[in-house]
Enzyme design. Structure first.
Site, mmCIF file in Angstrom:
data_model
loop_
_atom_site.group_PDB
_atom_site.id
_atom_site.type_symbol
_atom_site.label_atom_id
_atom_site.label_comp_id
_atom_site.label_asym_id
_atom_site.label_seq_id
_atom_site.Cartn_x
_atom_site.Cartn_y
_atom_site.Cartn_z
ATOM 1 N N LYS A 292 0.794 -1.227 0.000
ATOM 2 C CA LYS A 292 0.000 0.000 0.000
ATOM 3 C C LYS A 292 0.829 1.281 0.000
ATOM 4 C CE LYS A 292 -0.344 0.262 5.047
ATOM 5 N NZ LYS A 292 -1.247 0.407 6.201
ATOM 6 N N LYS A 334 -7.601 5.356 -3.906
ATOM 7 C CA LYS A 334 -6.635 5.607 -4.979
ATOM 8 C C LYS A 334 -6.961 4.818 -6.248
ATOM 9 C CE LYS A 334 -3.030 6.892 -1.733
ATOM 10 N NZ LYS A 334 -4.004 7.053 -0.632
#
Length: 510
Positions: A292, A334
């Site tokens: 991440k 995202k």
């Protein structure tokens, strides 16, 4: 005054008066004289007892080293806290004033302290009382209230203390005042959404549940919440053995690592995934394993591909072969209109999840949310460490904003998705207004009381100034919960997985 302790003398007095009514004239004594004598005796007795009790309370009050303290809240909770602090010799806090914004509480008495005004009067009351601490004795105070209080006292050298939630406070010892310092999470200006997960997470009860990435911040909290719904088996899977041990400690109270429910494996290993899922036969899968960190994946895009794309496909394929009934892929904001390797890899994972659901006809879906407060390696722990080390706090850009939610809230959304989500969807929580990172950094420095600089480093490759939760081509609907949106995800067949093509697309990203 203790009325129950005065019942016996009162009864004795009534018997005496009644006796005088009957035989008083024969003895030459008026019965009224007895009534007067009994009244005087009762007043004298109650006065003595009150003075004794007052003296005991004064002797048992806070010591000379106790900090003069203002209590915010004149309701039930505030009154109890004020009384406990004022009568506890071991208390570190000495109540000197009570405030409340409720007009009905104006000039009310709280354990011999008058309510002296509201939050707006704090500066004047602090100057008058020389208070050095303020206790917010309001049940689950709103971030707006805490932010207002913080702004009013930040230049006054006053500590702000808050209480746990009402449920947490009264599940334990009510006589114990369990205070904690104000944290940045309290000031983020967003009230958590109640997803009512308790009402609909019954699909977990009696089922075999598996969590990938169980050692991470989201995965470990998911395991804790899932356990409350009594699954028949809860399998925790991760490649980090130390993280697995910590999760087992949290769940069972021991970290022996001998339980077959603890699975050490890497989602990149397709054969291992098929073998493990074939043996355990999970019915519900929560896929939280992922890379991440955006800047690292920009440097090493192949690693993002191997874990976030191929790893996700390995778990999806193993789930399909094991006849998993519900699959929830944990995504990120995202993935909406992605501009980074992280965002693009998670977007492909969403599409693969939708495609598998389309092929199987089973509920395969994704959940998308923003930054999670306090997750491992996230912004807040990083800022905290920098401040503790007296190092400058680094912010990429003065105008950069992000969405935030708490770890428990994120996990509640994930659990609820398994019930209300439909095949091929992505569920998105209403996360309120985005928060400016610079404001968070400044508040954290204010809370610390230190003189720390803020340094701007510039936006990193692939990083957005403002994150988005919804893609340009996504149409939202809210069929089940007013704060949870549903959007359809375009399926991507596995035949389209091509790292070379994906890498080329990254070069021409927006």
């Amino acid at each position: 005054m203790d009325l129950e302790n005065g019942v016996s003398p009162l009864c004795t007095g009534l018997i005496l008066v009644f006796s005088l009514v009957i035989v008083g004239k024969a003895l030459g004594i008026e019965w009224g004289l007895g009534a007067i004598a009994v009244s005087i005796a009762l007043v004298f007795m109650f006065s003595v007892r009150y003075l004794k009790r007052l003296a005991v309370e004064l002797r048992s009050g806070p010591g000379v080293r106790s900090v003069p303290t203002i209590v915010l809240g004149a309701g039930y909770l505030g009154a109890n806290i004020t009384r406990q602090l004022a009568t506890d010799p071991a208390s570190s806090y000495w109540p000197v004033a009570v405030i409340d914004d409720d007009p009905e509480q104006c000039n009310a008495q709280v354990h011999r302290l008058r309510v002296r005004g509201g939050v707006a009067d704090l500066p004047d009351i602090i100057a008058e009382t020389r208070a050095r601490a303020l206790i917010v004795a309001v049940p689950d105070p709103a971030p707006e209230l805490l932010s207002r209080v913080h702004d009013l006292v930040q230049d006054q050298d006053v500590q702000i203390k808050v209480l746990p939630s009402v449920n947490e406070l009264f599940q334990g010892d009510v006589r114990k005042v369990d205070l904690r310092d104000l944290k940045i999470e309290d000031l983020l200006g967003r009230v958590p959404v109640d997803t009512e997960v308790e009402k609909i997470a019954g699909y977990l009860t009696g089922r075999r549940v598996l969590v990938t990435g169980a050692g991470g911040s989201i995965g470990s909290e998911l395991c804790t919440q899932i356990q409350r719904f009594a699954p028949s088996e809860l399998y925790i899977l991760d490649r980090d053995e130390t993280a697995l041990q910590q999760v087992q400690l949290n769940l069972t109270g021991n970290g022996l690592l001998t339980d077959s429910n603890v699975v050490l494996a890497d989602i990149r290993d397709a054969d291992a995934m098929k073998r493990i899922f074939g043996e355990l036969r999970p019915e519900v899968v929560f896929h939280a394993a992922a890379l991440k960190h955006l800047p690292l994946l920009e440097q090493y895009p192949a690693e993002g591909w191997k874990t976030n794309v191929l790893g996700t496909f390995n778990v999806l394929e193993a789930s399909r072969l094991a006849d998993v009934e519900t699959f929830i892929n944990i995504s990120t904001d995202k993935a909406a209109n992605p501009t980074s390797v992280l965002g693009h890899s998670k977007r492909v994972a969403e599409k693969l999840t939708a495609w598998t659901g389309e092929q199987t006809g089973v509920r395969y879906l994704s959940v998308r949310f923003g930054n999670v407060i306090g997750s491992r390696g996230s912004m807040l722990p990083t800022f905290t460490w920098l401040i503790q080390q007296d190092k400058p706090v680094t912010v990429t850009h003065p105008d950069v904003t992000r969405y935030f939610m708490t770890i428990p809230e994120a996990c509640q959304l994930v659990l609820q998705a398994g019930q209300i989500g439909r095949t091929g969807e992505v569920l998105i929580l209403d996360m309120g207004e985005p928060v400016r990172i610079l404001d968070i950094a400044q508040r954290m420095i204010d809370i610390s009381g230190k003189d720390i600089d803020i340094v701007y480093t510039g936006l990193r490759e692939g990083e957005k100034l403002h994150e988005e939760l919804v893609g340009y081509d996504e149409l939202l609907e809210r069929p089940f919960h007013p704060r949870i949106s549903h959007a359809r995800v375009e399926p991507m067949p596995v035949s389209m997985l091509d790292f070379a093509d994906w890498s080329e697309r990254l070069k021409h990203r927006a």
